[in-house]
Structures are given as C-alpha cells and as structure tokens.
Design an enzyme around this catalytic site. Structure first.
Site, short mmCIF file in Angstrom:
data_model
loop_
_atom_site.label_atom_id
_atom_site.label_comp_id
_atom_site.label_asym_id
_atom_site.label_seq_id
_atom_site.Cartn_x
_atom_site.Cartn_y
_atom_site.Cartn_z
N GLY A 1 -14.61 11.22 22.81
CA GLY A 1 -15.44 11.56 23.97
C GLY A 1 -16.62 10.64 24.17
O GLY A 1 -16.83 10.09 25.24
N ALA A 2 -17.40 10.47 23.11
CA ALA A 2 -18.63 9.69 23.23
C ALA A 2 -19.19 9.41 21.85
O ALA A 2 -18.70 9.96 20.86
CB ALA A 2 -19.66 10.47 24.05
N MET A 3 -20.21 8.56 21.80
CA MET A 3 -20.78 8.19 20.50
C MET A 3 -22.30 8.08 20.60
O MET A 3 -22.83 7.45 21.51
CB MET A 3 -20.15 6.86 20.05
CG MET A 3 -20.68 6.34 18.74
SD MET A 3 -20.32 7.48 17.36
CE MET A 3 -21.73 7.14 16.31
N GLU A 4 -22.95 8.65 19.59
CA GLU A 4 -24.40 8.84 19.63
C GLU A 4 -25.22 7.66 19.12
O GLU A 4 -26.34 7.86 18.64
CB GLU A 4 -24.75 10.09 18.82
CG GLU A 4 -24.56 9.96 17.28
CD GLU A 4 -23.21 10.48 16.76
OE1 GLU A 4 -22.25 10.54 17.55
OE2 GLU A 4 -23.12 10.81 15.57
N ASN A 5 -24.74 6.43 19.20
CA ASN A 5 -25.47 5.28 18.69
C ASN A 5 -26.95 5.35 19.09
O ASN A 5 -27.28 5.68 20.22
CB ASN A 5 -24.91 3.99 19.28
CG ASN A 5 -23.41 3.99 19.28
OD1 ASN A 5 -22.79 4.06 18.24
ND2 ASN A 5 -22.81 3.97 20.47
N GLU B 1 -24.44 14.48 22.44
CA GLU B 1 -24.80 13.14 21.95
C GLU B 1 -26.32 12.98 21.90
O GLU B 1 -26.86 12.40 20.98
CB GLU B 1 -24.17 12.04 22.82
CG GLU B 1 -22.66 12.10 22.97
CD GLU B 1 -21.89 12.27 21.67
OE1 GLU B 1 -22.37 11.82 20.62
OE2 GLU B 1 -20.80 12.89 21.71
N GLU C 1 -22.19 17.16 12.62
CA GLU C 1 -21.32 17.59 13.72
C GLU C 1 -21.35 19.11 13.93
O GLU C 1 -21.46 19.58 15.05
CB GLU C 1 -19.89 17.09 13.50
CG GLU C 1 -19.75 15.57 13.54
CD GLU C 1 -20.28 14.92 14.82
OE1 GLU C 1 -20.55 15.64 15.80
OE2 GLU C 1 -20.45 13.69 14.82
N HIS D 1 -27.80 14.64 18.88
CA HIS D 1 -27.57 13.89 17.64
C HIS D 1 -28.77 13.01 17.29
O HIS D 1 -28.91 12.60 16.14
CB HIS D 1 -26.35 12.98 17.79
CG HIS D 1 -25.06 13.58 17.30
ND1 HIS D 1 -24.95 14.25 16.11
CD2 HIS D 1 -23.81 13.56 17.85
CE1 HIS D 1 -23.68 14.62 15.94
NE2 HIS D 1 -22.97 14.23 16.98
N1 B3K Z 1 -19.87 11.08 16.28
C1 B3K Z 1 -18.87 10.77 17.27
C2 B3K Z 1 -17.48 10.87 16.77
C3 B3K Z 1 -16.99 9.67 16.06
C4 B3K Z 1 -15.53 9.80 15.76
C5 B3K Z 1 -15.04 8.71 14.87
N2 B3K Z 1 -13.62 8.87 14.59
C6 B3K Z 1 -19.03 11.60 18.50
C7 B3K Z 1 -19.63 12.92 18.29
O1 B3K Z 1 -19.15 13.77 17.60
O2 B3K Z 1 -20.69 13.14 18.81
ZN ZN Z 2 -21.05 14.81 17.41
#
Ligand code: B3K
Ligand code: ZN
Length: 881
Positions: free
Chosen positions: A267-271, A304, A326, A307
């Site tokens: 879905g998305a990534m919290e960089n 996100e 998570e 996070h």
């Molecule tokens: N932390 C990412 C998920 C990464 C998945 C890697 N296989 C998105 C989330 O849970 O917010």
């Molecule tokens: Zn997450």
C-alpha cells in the site's frame, strides 16, 4: 533463482559489531548504470561483545562493486572478501571511514525492492531488506545513521529529485544534468531511506503544529493525476491534528512529502519525511474512486503518518519485533478512523477482516505469533497476524489500562525510547510501568500463535439473586507451541434485563467494578465470576466491542439472539447477534439444498432494521448483509465451497423475496438525486442502497436489472457505478453486464486505477466460468504481469472467487500454480502472497486437499525464491498434521 532456506531465529539476536554514525550517499542516475558512492563513518559498537569481529555488510545480487576505500586508501582484493551477497572486511580499526562505489541497474529491477524504475520515474522501497540492493550496508533496523543523500540525473527527464529530510543544496551540472542534496537530521535505519527522481507535479498545503511550527505538505504525482490529491492532503492534515490531540505527538521536520507510484508491492511506505504510496492508495476522485477507496486511502495516509512516531522515532530492534510498529500503528489508525467517522462501523469492518483472514492464517501452515520466533524470508511475515492481531493486542492493553493509563503508557514509551531501536518487551514494560499493572502474563500474546476459544457458561439462582458466569479458554496447538499458557485478556460485558436495559453490576470480590458495563480480567484456564443483586434472569451481552481476538462459544438461543439483535446498545454485539442468526440460517440452508424456507423471525428481524429510518444507514447496511462466503468457510469444520455458495445464494434469494417491497422502498429512500456528497449520511445511504440493489438483483427480475442499468447510466459516482455493475455481474449465467463492462473500459481506459477496478470486478465474480474469463483478461493489452496492482486485480481477485479457485477439477489450483512460477522469477514477494492460499487445504474436502497438495508438490520441485520456498515448504510440512 536459488533456494536459500537459511532460517533466522530471534533467539540468536546479537547487537551489531559496528555502528554507522553517518551515511553519505552520492547516487548518479544513468541510462545503463546508476552509480552509488557510499561514504560511511563507522566505529565499533561498545555494546557488542565481539570486539575483534570482521565488518560484514550486506549487498544484493544485482550490485557490481567497483571500489572499496578505507580511510582514503583503496583496498586491493586482498583487503576484503566478496562472498554470497556480503562484503567482509577483516582488519578494521576502532573508527574508520569506508567508501564503496557500486553500479546498479534499477531499470532491470522487477522485484520492486531497493531502487527501481516505475514507469518513467525512479523510486525506492527499502523495508524490510531492500537497501542492500542499492549498496553494501549494515542493513538491519538496529543500525541507525544520519543520512545525507546527493542525487544527480538528467534534468529534462527527472526534474524532481527527492530524498529524506530537508533539501540543503541543488543546482545544474554539465550535460543537461542537475543535482539535489538532502539531509535528514534524525538517525534512522536503512529501511526508512527513500529517494525519488521523476517528472512529477506537486500539490502543496501546510499544517501549523500545536507548538506553532509551519510544516509544508507536498504530494508529488504524474501530471495527469494532479486533480486526485485533495483527499490525501485533507486526510493528512486531519491525522496530524489527531495525533497531537490523542497521543501528544507533533511532526518533527519542516517538510512532509508523499509520492505516488504505480508499481508498488504493497500500500505505502513510511520513509522518514518522504512517504511513498502505491497510486491506488493515495489518489482519489469521486468519479473514479468509490467510498470504500476514499476510506481506505484516509486510513493508509493516517497509518503512514502515524509511523513517524510509532516506527520511525522509535523503531524496531530486529524484524521479529515488526508488530511493535505495525500492530501499534494499525491500532492508532483504527482509533483515528473510529474517532473521525463511525466507531461501531469501523469496529465491525475490522473484526470482519480479523475473523475472515487472520483467524484463517492462525489455523494455517503459516500460523505465527505476532512476534514470530523464526523466519526464512521476513517479507512473508507482513501478515494479518502481525498487523491486525498485533493491533488487537495493543487494543487489549488499552482496555485493561483504561484511557488515562494507556496514554500515560504511550507517553512513557515514546519518551523513554525516542531515537532507539527496541522490542515489544519494551513496549509492554512502558505500559506496565506507567500503569502499575502486571502485564507479565499478557506477554503470551506475543509468543503464542493460534486463536483462543472462550467457552462461556452461566447459571442464575433467582432465590439468591446470583448470576454465575464461567469463562474457560483453550487455544489449539500450532507448530511453534503444542501446549499454550492461558492468556490474559479483557472481557467486556453487560447484563441486560427483559427490556434490554443494562443492569447495575456487583461482582463478588471486585469492588472496582461499578456501573452497568465492565471489563473482566481473564487470566486463568477457567474462571467463574459471581454477579450479585441480580434481580432477574439476565441476558448476557458478551465480548462487547470484540474486546479480545477470540472465538466466543456461548449457547445463545435463537430468542436471545433476536433480542440482542434489536436491543443491545453495543453496536458490535447487536451486529454480531444478527450475524450469528444469519450464519445459523445459512447452515440450515446447507442442509436443505432442495429448498430453503426462511423463518418469519429472521425476516422480521431484518425488516425492523430496514424500515427504521432513524438508524444510521451505514449500520443498517452492516446489519442486513450476509456473512461472506470466506467467513462462512471459517465457521465450518469441513469446507465445501460449492455448498456454501449455493446456501448463501439461497439465503440471498429468500431474504430478497420475503422483503422485496421493503428493499425497494429502502433503495428509493436512500437513492440520492441531489449533488454528490461525502458526508457520513450520504456514504451510509449509498452503502445501504447498494446492499438493497444486490439483494433485489438476486430475484432475476427485469425490473431490477433495469434499475441497475439506470444507476450505471447515471454515472453519478464510482460507488454507484461499481455497485450497479457488480450486481449485474453476479447474476449467474447472464450477459447483462457485458455491454456495460465494454462501456466502462472505453470510458476509463486511460485511467490505470479504474482499469484495475475493471479487472477486479470481472476476475473476482464468484460465478462459474471464472477461469476462462481470467485467462482471457491476462491477454488483455492493459494487463502487465510486472505491475503488482494488475496481478492483485486479476490473480488475487480470482483466488477470492472461491468456486473458481476451488473448482472441483483442480483447474483453479493449477492456474494459480502456473502464475506463482511465472511471477516468482519476476517478483518473489508478490508470488509468495499468491502461494499462501494454496497452503490452506486443511479443512477442504479430501479431493480438493489432494489437488492443492499436488500443486504445492509441483512448486516444491522448481527452483524457488526463498519467499515462495518458505510458504510452500511450511504448507507441505503441515500435510500430516
Ligand atoms: N511498513 C510498510 C510495509 C513494508 C512491507 C515490506 N514487505 C508499510 C506499512 O505497514 O506502513
Ligand atoms: Zn505500517
């Protein structure tokens, strides 16, 4: 593809022998090769016991190492070893600077982990272990470093260059190139690194924090999507405000960026400061996105963003701790949605997901505790268990502590561990320390898998005015543990009198309980609670709000369920009573395949919800909806998908014909002819109206086919258009939907998100002939096997159409087996997601079980990625259980 089945164990965790204080990256994007120069300031870790250990940096297979320098001196090949995706340096001083130069080819990276090309843009996905595909590094979450990133690229093709943190420099270079330098002051593990280079437009907004700082908010998208950003921006601002108010958490940088990309594994990534989103999870517009998609996007944007504290400021020590960030963050985003919209509807949605998917996982070969003890490929553990059950576990702590102490606990956790990489034990310790509540037994939730069953029995002594409630818990054995310790859990309940009024509670030996609802502390294998001064035989309202992730076994009579379905003030319990009645009725329909007679009592229960104009329409839609076939399957000891499908269809028709007039009146009452609105009321009306439409179209009458066609023709919004189409697609043996599907594609073929929906509607239809349909659509010019959204829409949807996936001749399993093999060579993470359903053969009929195992066996004979290898082998190993 090699099969590397090395098992990693939590018990073997050791702190890193080295620390990287600063990481300077110089990334030069080129047509054939992208060069990555990495300068690391390294020192030995005083917390490590291995004072003379060699330095081991991880690196992916696609990296071409050009040069290694230590403290400015080039190392010749005797100074380091390059083996099996590792760069090892034996002679290392206490502190030193290490520089590597690598070449990579992001345009060939189809696994979408590390740096890759999506359409015309470069972007990254580093969680969990993607950073090692960019450069050699200490790619583990407990190695925190301050990153500075310089990116250069041809300016015309990639005018936008982004990385984490703040922009500190930029300018033009020779040959039409330009550069940008970004600095992130917050130390972070490599999994939170991100960069983007592309031709993108920007939508701006701003947020003033509680302490008065201005934060610039920017969403970057391809130009043709610029009108689809408003919802995400509004959601982001609501989330920022909510986190300040609810958890006292302010955003910390001056800039928060979101980038939308089309090719993304999840879905998305919290960089840090630079969230990267799957386009489907951020871009929205009423013409092209349904209400459900708007809601999902808001939840993901919030997730996100949250996070930034639960995951980024306080991160995980190792990947076994994944639920630390998570589970907690899913819990936070669920609270946000509940607070912002309808709490009861959100709870029902979440419980539905948990019971349908997580309970299934907990009973499958992939069962694992929310803190797994071992893994081969961590990507296989980004699971409904770690996420959704993890959120339930945090929610249980909230229920046990109460609002005030839970907030005290989260404050302590964030303050105590800011800037650290910690474990779930630290989280529980903060909650325990802040509240004074002993949570030692509670920790079993982190180490034991399986879904507990709570068996509740009761008795009433009218003379003594005593009501005794006995709660016994038992949890089935799972691979990691045969004999489970009892769990500590909150059991929320009330006792209702004959009018449905909650009775005052007096619990023997527990003066703390006052009022009319309570949370009982369940700790033992069996416990009895004695309620005193109970003036009449009560009807218990149990597990209110679904206060623990368990199966509740209490022998409610039909009369009690009908009572609770109309009288219980707890929205969840009211819905649950309806669901139980509908499940029981469907089970009866399974026994009477030659003709099912619906009972008057059930009809009048459904009628009373349908005609009640004062009830929240979103809630009514939930109350009258049949449980899904997937959830029905979860409730059966042996699963016969055809029987479940036939029985549910029979129920649908029986309800529709008994309540035809009411459904039609309700449809007309909820059919909004005014301007499009997204208030809760308007969304609820659409949900209820479309539920009615689906029932009515099970009757096979032209009148309702026309109604769906007219609703489609109005093109009022995507919720109504999609529901009209779905109600026609669902009609077994009919082609009524075909011209509309053609029209739909012509209308929307330039919008990839809508094309995804078009694929999903057709491939997810649970009607016969699904396999031929899917095989045709795989040949469609809009299908692209390298794009995860397309694979999810086509193959993922097919797997959910139970009668097709489980076709008795095994054709569905064979097709999915073929797709797994094809995809494993392209994108192992996506392939392994498709392999998990093949492992869920335990309760299928013996013929199907054998056919599923045959496919798993076939897969096991191929060269597999470790992602698919782990899933297939766990499934085969469980064959004799
Ligand atoms: N932390 C990412 C998920 C990464 C998945 C890697 N296989 C998105 C989330 O849970 O917010
Ligand atoms: Zn997450």
């Amino acid at each position: 593809m090699t099969t590397n089945s090395q098992v990693i164990y939590l018990k073997n965790y050791k702190p890193p022998a080295f620390l990287i204080d600063t990481t300077d990256l110089d990334i030069r994007i080129g047509d054939e090769y992208t060069s990555v120069v990495t300068r690391l300031k390294i020192r030995r870790n005083p917390a490590s016991s291995e004072m003379s250990a060699e330095l081991v940096l991880q690196g992916g297979k696609g990296i071409k190492l050009q040069e290694v320098m230590m403290d400015g001196l080039i190392l010749d090949s005797s100074g380091y070893e390059l083996e099996d995706s590792k760069l090892c340096i034996q002679q290392c001083p206490e502190t030193f600077e290490l520089t590597t130069e690598c070449l990579i080819q992001p345009q060939l990276n189809t696994s979408l982990e590390g740096l890759y090309k999506s359409g015309g843009m470069y972007c990254t996905q580093c969680e969990a272990e993607g950073f090692r595909n960019i450069t050699y590094y200490l790619d583990r979450p407990d190695a925190l470093s301050v990153f500075t990133t310089r990116i250069s690229a041809p300016k015309t093709s990639y005018p936008v260059l982004l990385a984490n943190g703040n922009p500190v420099d930029s300018g033009d270079l020779d040959n039409g190139e330009h550069f940008a330098v970004w600095h992130d002051p917050f130390p972070k593990p490599a999994y939170l690194f991100a960069m983007v280079a592309g031709d993108l437009v920007r939508q701006d907004d701003e947020f003033i924090t509680a302490s008065g700082r201005k934060v610039d908010l920017q969403i970057f998208v391809e130009a043709h999507n610029s009108h689809k950003c408003d919802h995400a921006l509004a959601s982001l601002k609501r989330s920022m405000l909510w986190d300040e108010k609810t958890y006292g958490r302010e955003y910390d940088l001056d800039l928060f960026m979101i980038v939308a990309v089309d090719d993304f594994n999840m879905g998305a990534m919290e960089n840090k400061g630079l969230n990267i989103f799957n386009s489907d999870c951020v871009l929205a517009d009423p013409a092209t996105s349904s209400d459900a998609m708007f809601e999902r996007i808001e939840g993901i944007v919030a997730h996100e963003y949250f996070h930034n504290w639960s995951g980024n400021r306080v991160t995980c020590r190792d990947w076994f701790q994944l639920s630390l960030k998570e589970g907690f963050t899913v819990y936070r985003d669920a609270q946000y949605t509940a607070d912002t919209y309808s709490a009861a509807v959100k709870r029902i949605d979440d419980v539905t997901i948990l019971r349908t998917h997580q309970f299934a996982e907990d009973a499958s070969p992939m069962a694992h505790p929310i803190r797994p003890a071992s893994y081969i490929e961590i990507n296989n553990f980004y699971s409904v268990t770690v996420y959704e059950k993890g959120a339930e576990v945090v929610g249980m702590m909230h229920s046990l502590l109460g609002d005030h102490l839970f907030r005290k606990g989260s404050d302590l956790y964030f303050d105590r561990h800011d800037g650290q990489a910690v474990t779930t034990d630290h989280f529980v310790a903060a909650m325990g320390d802040a509240s004074g509540i002993d949570l030692s037994q509670f920790k079993h939730w982190y180490s034991q898998a399986g879904t507990p069953t709570l068996t509740v029995t009761d008795s009433y002594d009218a003379a003594a005015q005593e009501y005794r409630l006995t709660v016994a818990q038992s949890t089935p054995a799972t691979a990691e543990c045969q004999h489970k310790q009892p769990f500590h859990m909150p059991f929320r309940m009330a006792l209702l009198d004959a009018n449905g009024t909650e009775m005052p509670l007096v619990v023997q030996g527990n003066d703390a309980i006052t009022g009319t609802t309570c949370v009982l502390d369940i700790k033992q294998a069996q416990q009895t609670f004695v309620f005193q001064e109970v003036k009449q035989h009560p009807i218990p309202s149990l597990l209110r709000g679904f206060s623990a992730p368990v199966k509740l076994d209490y022998a409610y009579t039909k009369a009690q369920l009908l009572f609770l379905a109309s009288k219980d003030q707890d929205g969840f319990c009211r819905w649950e009573a309806c669901q139980r009645l509908l499940i029981e009725a469907t089970e009866e329909a399974m026994l009477h395949t030659d003709g099912y007679q619906i009972t008057d009592a059930l009809v009048s229960m459904l009628r009373s919800s349908l005609v009640d104009e004062h009830l929240d329409t979103a809630m009514v839609a939930k109350l009258i909806q049949l449980p899904s076939e997937a959830y029905l399957a979860e409730t059966q000891t042996t699963v016969d998908v055809d029987l479940i499908h036939a029985a549910r269809e029979a129920m649908r028709m029986a309800i529709a014909s008994a309540l035809e007039n009411e459904l039609l009146t309700c449809y007309q009452r909820c059919h909004d002819t005014g301007p499009f609105s997204q208030t809760g009321g308007a969304i609820g009306n659409r949900a209820l109206k479309n539920t009615c439409l689906s029932y009515l179209n099970s009757l096979g009458k032209t009148q309702y086919h026309n109604m769906a066609q007219q609703q489609y023709a109005l093109q009022a919004n995507m919720t109504d258009v999609g529901a009209a189409l779905n109600s026609l697609i669902a009609i077994e043996g009919s082609n009524l939907a075909t011209p509309l599907l053609t029209d739909f594609y012509q209308r929307w073929h330039t919008d990839t998100q809508v094309v995804d929906q078009w694929f999903a509607m057709q491939c997810g239809a649970n009607r016969s002939g699904g396999l031929e349909q899917v095989q045709q659509l795989l040949q469609h010019s809009a299908f692209d096997i390298r794009n995860p959204n397309k694979v999810r829409s086509v193959v993922g949807s097919f797997i959910r159409s139970a009668i097709n996936f489980h076709a008795a001749d095994g054709s569905g399993y064979a097709f999915v087996g073929d797709m797994i093999l094809k995809l494993d060579a392209i994108n192992p993470m996506i392939a392994s997601g498709l392999a998990k359903p093949l492992g869920r053969f335990k309760r299928q009929t013996p013929q199907r079980k054998a056919l599923m195992q045959k496919q798993l066996q076939r897969l096991s004979e191929a060269q597999l990625s470790k992602d698919v290898f782990e899933v297939v082998n766990r499934a085969l190993d469980s064959s004799n259980d």
